[in-house]
Each structure stands twice: as C-alpha cells, then as structure tokens.
Design a protein around this motif. Sequence first.
Motif, PDB file in Angstrom:
ATOM      1  N   SER A  65      -5.294   5.299 -10.228  1.00  0.00           N
ATOM      2  CA  SER A  65      -5.095   6.498  -9.764  1.00  0.00           C
ATOM      3  C   SER A  65      -5.822   7.412 -10.496  1.00  0.00           C
ATOM      4  CB  SER A  65      -3.640   6.873  -9.407  1.00  0.00           C
ATOM      5  OG  SER A  65      -3.177   7.246 -10.762  1.00  0.00           O
ATOM      6  N   GLU A  66      -6.408   8.545 -10.024  1.00  0.00           N
ATOM      7  CA  GLU A  66      -7.147   9.446 -10.876  1.00  0.00           C
ATOM      8  C   GLU A  66      -6.122  10.171 -11.939  1.00  0.00           C
ATOM      9  OE1 GLU A  66      -9.022  12.455 -12.754  1.00  0.00           O
ATOM     10  OE2 GLU A  66      -7.325  12.986 -11.574  1.00  0.00           O
ATOM     11  N   PRO A  67      -4.924  10.540 -11.614  1.00  0.00           N
ATOM     12  CA  PRO A  67      -4.330  11.175 -13.101  1.00  0.00           C
ATOM     13  C   PRO A  67      -3.861  10.033 -14.088  1.00  0.00           C
ATOM     14  CG  PRO A  67      -3.242  11.580 -10.727  1.00  0.00           C
ATOM     15  CD  PRO A  67      -4.354  10.742 -10.409  1.00  0.00           C
ATOM     16  N   GLY A  68      -3.578   8.953 -13.402  1.00  0.00           N
ATOM     17  CA  GLY A  68      -3.433   7.831 -14.382  1.00  0.00           C
ATOM     18  C   GLY A  68      -4.815   7.441 -15.453  1.00  0.00           C
ATOM     19  N   LEU A  69      -5.676   7.397 -14.661  1.00  0.00           N
ATOM     20  CA  LEU A  69      -6.822   7.021 -15.525  1.00  0.00           C
ATOM     21  C   LEU A  69      -7.132   8.165 -16.589  1.00  0.00           C
ATOM     22  CD1 LEU A  69      -9.226   5.943 -12.660  1.00  0.00           C
ATOM     23  CD2 LEU A  69      -8.540   4.792 -14.816  1.00  0.00           C
ATOM     24  N   ALA A  70      -6.996   9.599 -16.149  1.00  0.00           N
ATOM     25  CA  ALA A  70      -7.031  10.815 -16.934  1.00  0.00           C
ATOM     26  C   ALA A  70      -6.048  10.540 -18.005  1.00  0.00           C
ATOM     27  CB  ALA A  70      -6.663  11.923 -16.168  1.00  0.00           C
ATOM     28  N   LEU A  71      -4.838  10.253 -18.038  1.00  0.00           N
ATOM     29  CA  LEU A  71      -3.798  10.008 -18.918  1.00  0.00           C
ATOM     30  C   LEU A  71      -4.275   9.015 -19.899  1.00  0.00           C
ATOM     31  CD1 LEU A  71      -0.932  10.350 -19.980  1.00  0.00           C
ATOM     32  CD2 LEU A  71      -0.234   8.582 -18.482  1.00  0.00           C
TER      33      LEU A  71
ATOM     34  N   ARG B 187      -0.329   1.184 -11.340  1.00  0.00           N
ATOM     35  CA  ARG B 187      -1.206   2.391 -10.723  1.00  0.00           C
ATOM     36  C   ARG B 187      -1.685   3.083 -12.091  1.00  0.00           C
ATOM     37  NH1 ARG B 187      -2.991   1.008  -6.196  1.00  0.00           N
ATOM     38  NH2 ARG B 187      -3.613   3.177  -5.779  1.00  0.00           N
ATOM     39  N   ILE B 188      -1.568   2.940 -13.177  1.00  0.00           N
ATOM     40  CA  ILE B 188      -1.971   3.969 -14.038  1.00  0.00           C
ATOM     41  C   ILE B 188      -3.587   3.602 -14.196  1.00  0.00           C
ATOM     42  CG2 ILE B 188      -2.194   4.189 -16.677  1.00  0.00           C
ATOM     43  CD1 ILE B 188       0.731   4.209 -16.776  1.00  0.00           C
ATOM     44  N   LEU B 189      -4.029   2.484 -13.922  1.00  0.00           N
ATOM     45  CA  LEU B 189      -5.542   2.217 -14.237  1.00  0.00           C
ATOM     46  C   LEU B 189      -6.342   2.230 -12.892  1.00  0.00           C
ATOM     47  CD1 LEU B 189      -5.478  -0.592 -16.928  1.00  0.00           C
ATOM     48  CD2 LEU B 189      -6.080   1.931 -17.041  1.00  0.00           C
TER      49      LEU B 189
ATOM     50  N   ASP C 268       0.834  -1.112   0.166  1.00  0.00           N
ATOM     51  CA  ASP C 268       0.009   0.009   0.005  1.00  0.00           C
ATOM     52  C   ASP C 268       0.864   1.206  -0.090  1.00  0.00           C
ATOM     53  OD1 ASP C 268      -2.370   1.236  -0.048  1.00  0.00           O
ATOM     54  OD2 ASP C 268      -2.607   1.478   2.040  1.00  0.00           O
ATOM     55  N   LEU C 269       2.010   1.137   0.718  1.00  0.00           N
ATOM     56  CA  LEU C 269       3.005   2.223   0.687  1.00  0.00           C
ATOM     57  C   LEU C 269       3.730   2.805  -0.601  1.00  0.00           C
ATOM     58  CD1 LEU C 269       4.841   4.643   2.107  1.00  0.00           C
ATOM     59  CD2 LEU C 269       6.375   2.564   2.645  1.00  0.00           C
ATOM     60  N   LEU C 270       3.992   1.501  -1.097  1.00  0.00           N
ATOM     61  CA  LEU C 270       4.731   1.487  -2.538  1.00  0.00           C
ATOM     62  C   LEU C 270       3.483   2.053  -3.525  1.00  0.00           C
ATOM     63  CD1 LEU C 270       6.579  -1.745  -2.733  1.00  0.00           C
ATOM     64  CD2 LEU C 270       7.402   0.486  -2.058  1.00  0.00           C
ATOM     65  N   ALA C 271       2.447   1.724  -3.498  1.00  0.00           N
ATOM     66  CA  ALA C 271       1.246   2.259  -4.185  1.00  0.00           C
ATOM     67  C   ALA C 271       0.987   3.623  -4.397  1.00  0.00           C
ATOM     68  CB  ALA C 271      -0.061   1.655  -3.873  1.00  0.00           C
ATOM     69  N   ALA C 272       1.145   4.209  -2.783  1.00  0.00           N
ATOM     70  CA  ALA C 272       1.334   5.506  -2.601  1.00  0.00           C
ATOM     71  C   ALA C 272       2.310   6.396  -3.307  1.00  0.00           C
ATOM     72  CB  ALA C 272       1.100   5.933  -1.237  1.00  0.00           C
ATOM     73  N   ILE C 273       3.344   5.827  -3.248  1.00  0.00           N
ATOM     74  CA  ILE C 273       4.578   6.198  -4.128  1.00  0.00           C
ATOM     75  C   ILE C 273       4.310   6.408  -5.591  1.00  0.00           C
ATOM     76  CG2 ILE C 273       6.969   6.257  -4.619  1.00  0.00           C
ATOM     77  CD1 ILE C 273       7.123   4.754  -1.917  1.00  0.00           C
TER      78      ILE C 273
ATOM     79  N   LEU D  90       2.523   9.789 -10.500  1.00  0.00           N
ATOM     80  CA  LEU D  90       1.363  10.091 -11.487  1.00  0.00           C
ATOM     81  C   LEU D  90       0.812  11.427 -11.334  1.00  0.00           C
ATOM     82  CD1 LEU D  90      -0.103   6.674 -11.931  1.00  0.00           C
ATOM     83  CD2 LEU D  90       1.235   7.733 -13.490  1.00  0.00           C
ATOM     84  N   ALA D  91       0.724  11.815  -9.888  1.00  0.00           N
ATOM     85  CA  ALA D  91       0.077  12.904  -9.787  1.00  0.00           C
ATOM     86  C   ALA D  91       0.835  14.325 -10.292  1.00  0.00           C
ATOM     87  CB  ALA D  91      -0.026  13.235  -8.101  1.00  0.00           C
TER      88      ALA D  91
END
Lengths: 235, 235
Positions: free
Chosen positions: A113-119, A109-111, A58-63, A68-69
Amino acid sequence: MPPTSSQTAKRLDPDKLAASALELADVEGLEAVTIRKLAQRHEVTPMALYRHFSDKEDLLAAIGDRILAQIDLPKPTSERWDVQLRTLLTAFVQALRPHPKVAGLTLYRILISEPGLALGERTMELLVEGGFSVDDAAEVGRQSLCSLITLVTTEPGSNEDTDPIAREDALRAKRASLAALSPHRYPLITAAADTLICPASTDRYYALGIDLVVAGIRGVLADLGDTHAAASQQK
Amino acid sequence: MPPTSSQTAKRLDPDKLAASALELADVEGLEAVTIRKLAQRHEVTPMALYRHFSDKEDLLAAIGDRILAQIDLPKPTSERWDVQLRTLLTAFVQALRPHPKVAGLTLYRILISEPGLALGERTMELLVEGGFSVDDAAEVGRQSLCSLITLVTTEPGSNEDTDPIAREDALRAKRASLAALSPHRYPLITAAADTLICPASTDRYYALGIDLVVAGIRGVLADLGDTHAAASQQK
DNA sequence: ACCTGAACACCGTTCAAGT
DNA sequence: ACCTGAACACCGTTCAAGT
C-alpha cells in the motif's frame, strides 16, 4: 457515451465495504468478517461482493490498507534521526491502536500500500541517516515495524469480548490460571501476574514497547560500529 | 478391575494427533489443519477427535504446546545476565524455527504450558538480575518473546508454498511488485528490494533479530537507570 | 470408554442467468 | 456493468446411537 457514475445504479463501493468490514472486525473480531455477513449488512447477495473484491483475501487486504491509510506521517524536522524515528514509530502505532483485533492484517500490506511504502521508505531514510547500510536499514526497519504491529495485536485484554461482562470474566479466568501456579516454582511470574494479564497503564505499555524498539536500533548500530572499528584495527 | 490401557482398543491419542496436526500445518499451512482432515489421516470419523480435544481451539493449543515443548532451556552459568539472556532467547527461537507457519500459536500458550512458563520465569530472572524491577521485567520479557515469535512467523519466504516451483513464482511476484515501484519516490526500498523479499542469510536474519531484542533490553535498562539517577538528584 | 452416522448451521466460491 | 439465485464442496459441531 459511457455512463457516468451518477447514471449507474451502483449500490456498493469497495471503500464503504472495506470500512464496514473493519467496523465489524473491531467489534466482533476477525473471524466474524465473512463475505456473507458483510453482504447482509449491505442488503445484497453474497455474490455481489465479488464484483468489488476478487476473493476474501482481497477483502482482508483492503482492511489492512484502510488501517495503514490512517498513518499521519510526521514531517521531517531538524531533530536527531533517532528522535524523529521515535516520533515516526509512534505515529505508526497510533494508527494501529484503534484496531488491535485486525492490526495483523497490515503485516502483508506495508510493502504494497502507498501509505505503508511511505512509512517504510521514511523509516529506512532515518536509519541510513543514523549510519546503517541500506541493507541493514531494510532488515532492521522491517523487524521494528513487525514488532510494533505485534505490540498492538498482543495488547493485553484487546482480544477479549467487547461485552464488559464477558471481558471481566475472561480476565478473571486468566488471572486465576496464573494465581493457581506454584509461587515456589514460578516466583516472578506469580509476583507479576497482574502486570502480565493487564498492564497498569496502556500508554506506558506502548511507550515502553516503542522505547524497546528504538533502544534496540541504537544498540545494534553501536555494535555494528564497534565491529567495523575492530575490523579496521585488525588491518 | 478397570481396564488397562493394553485392554482398551484406543486407536487415538492426543499426543499423536497433535503431532500429525503439526506436521500437516508445517507442510500445508495452518488453514489446512482441519478436524475432518486430521480425522481422515487417522482413518477415523471427525467426531472421534472430540473425545480427545474439546474443540478446534483446544487442538490448536495442543499444537502450540508441542512447539514450546521443544525448547531446550540452557542451564544457568556464571556468564553475565545479558549473555545468558541471549543464549536463552536463541534457544527459544531455535524451537520455533522449524515451524514458521504455526509458531504464532505459541503466543497464547507461553503463560500456560509448562515449558512456556519455565522460559518466562527464567527470562524474568535474568532481567531482574540485570536490574529491572519485577513489573518492568514482566513487560519487557513479554514483548521480547512476542517479538521473537513474530520474527519467526514473518521469516521472509516461510509462508510460501512448500512446492519449490510455486515458491519461486511467489517470490518472483513479490520482487516484481517492488521492482515496479518508482525508484525516484522510493529509492531506499527499491534499492533494498532483494533483502526485503528474502534476506541474504537466514542465520544472519535471526542473529540480527535477536541482537535487536537484546540491545533494546540493555538500552531501556540504561535509560531507566538514568531516570532514577535524575530523580535522585532532584531531591 | 471410545467411536460411528446422520444432521445442522455456516462457510467461500462457481456458474448461469437476469436487467 | 452490476446484481441475483441455485448449487457445490467444505467447514465445526450437536445429538443420538452403537459396542
């Protein structure tokens, strides 16, 4: 009445934790990112982090999300789809470049996180505008983004130590291993040893990498068009 | 007289160790590859492995080398350079495909192991035959091979558990996370959710991935040619 | 030359407890 | 709600010793 955030003595918050974890990773590498080390940095018991992250994954996902943010999504313009796509992919690479040692964390995380999805959505939009079917746009877009992530994580010299002395040592060792090869058996590799170890210009390295991806997309689109045309002619 | 190999009671050899480490990784994932577990498998003390590998990194390198050793390099033919390149890259992917969980280990070994060097040299040969300069061939070849490694390591579904039940669970969870998105905000991603989670055909997934790389190479070569032509015209 | 055994420093994480 | 403290299972690796 529930306590407001000013009342609770919250010493930790996930955003700051992820930020310093990213810092740690940039400097010392991903293997240095440890629950215990991160806790120490915040003068807290290792177990305190589990209030904010369910586990290390979970921590690595946050990184990854934090990287991506940083994407600065370009606004749509009236340019051709492939020109806009190049700009978009360049913006993506720009967000990853400061973090070559951990950019790989964005892969998963691209699919999510919000910024990843937007991209991802914007990428598919441009591909569909170019003429791809929705499904082809998905596969082509997916691989394009993955290739660019790899472009950053394999940036020659990025995984060496930050210490300039150790860094030079590592580069010299790599160069020596290629220089030791038989130029008779591997004429091209030995001839291009310097370029393979460390490209002449990092900016050119990235420009060429992005060109390769965009050119691939254009080429595949043309081939798919030919196939359709051929199929139509067969009727 | 030095003892022959039949006299020494050698219970371990690096090749077999690397082989079972690769097996372990294929089944349980890279994080399951542990000096201690590998020792247990060979009914030996953990420290016994250090006779054959200087450290864990060395063991992982041996796994990467083992994968690269599976490359079946196609013989040169009279076909066009780009057709031969496609065949070559397909052979490379073919060697990696059985090992999606650890194919990433080959990244650092291509320019070191003999089969990796042979692949790299042949790739550059074809690129130079196509018209690239030696340095451009190095950069383009490098990224092409890296992209294909990533194609294999990110093969959708490959990093899930081997257990079919857990595997289905993981896929369903991913599907659900995409299905939960707003189709209004992410119309294309939600429409292509199935393809993004798991492509309809794995063979097509790889064929498209290789096409993308080869088309990119062809496209970049044409662009470089234009640039040169433009530069010549300016004289 | 090849393997063992005990030890060390370091992980992630559980569980029970404090305030 | 948020953090502590002790403990557990598991790492990679060093060092000294056996045969």
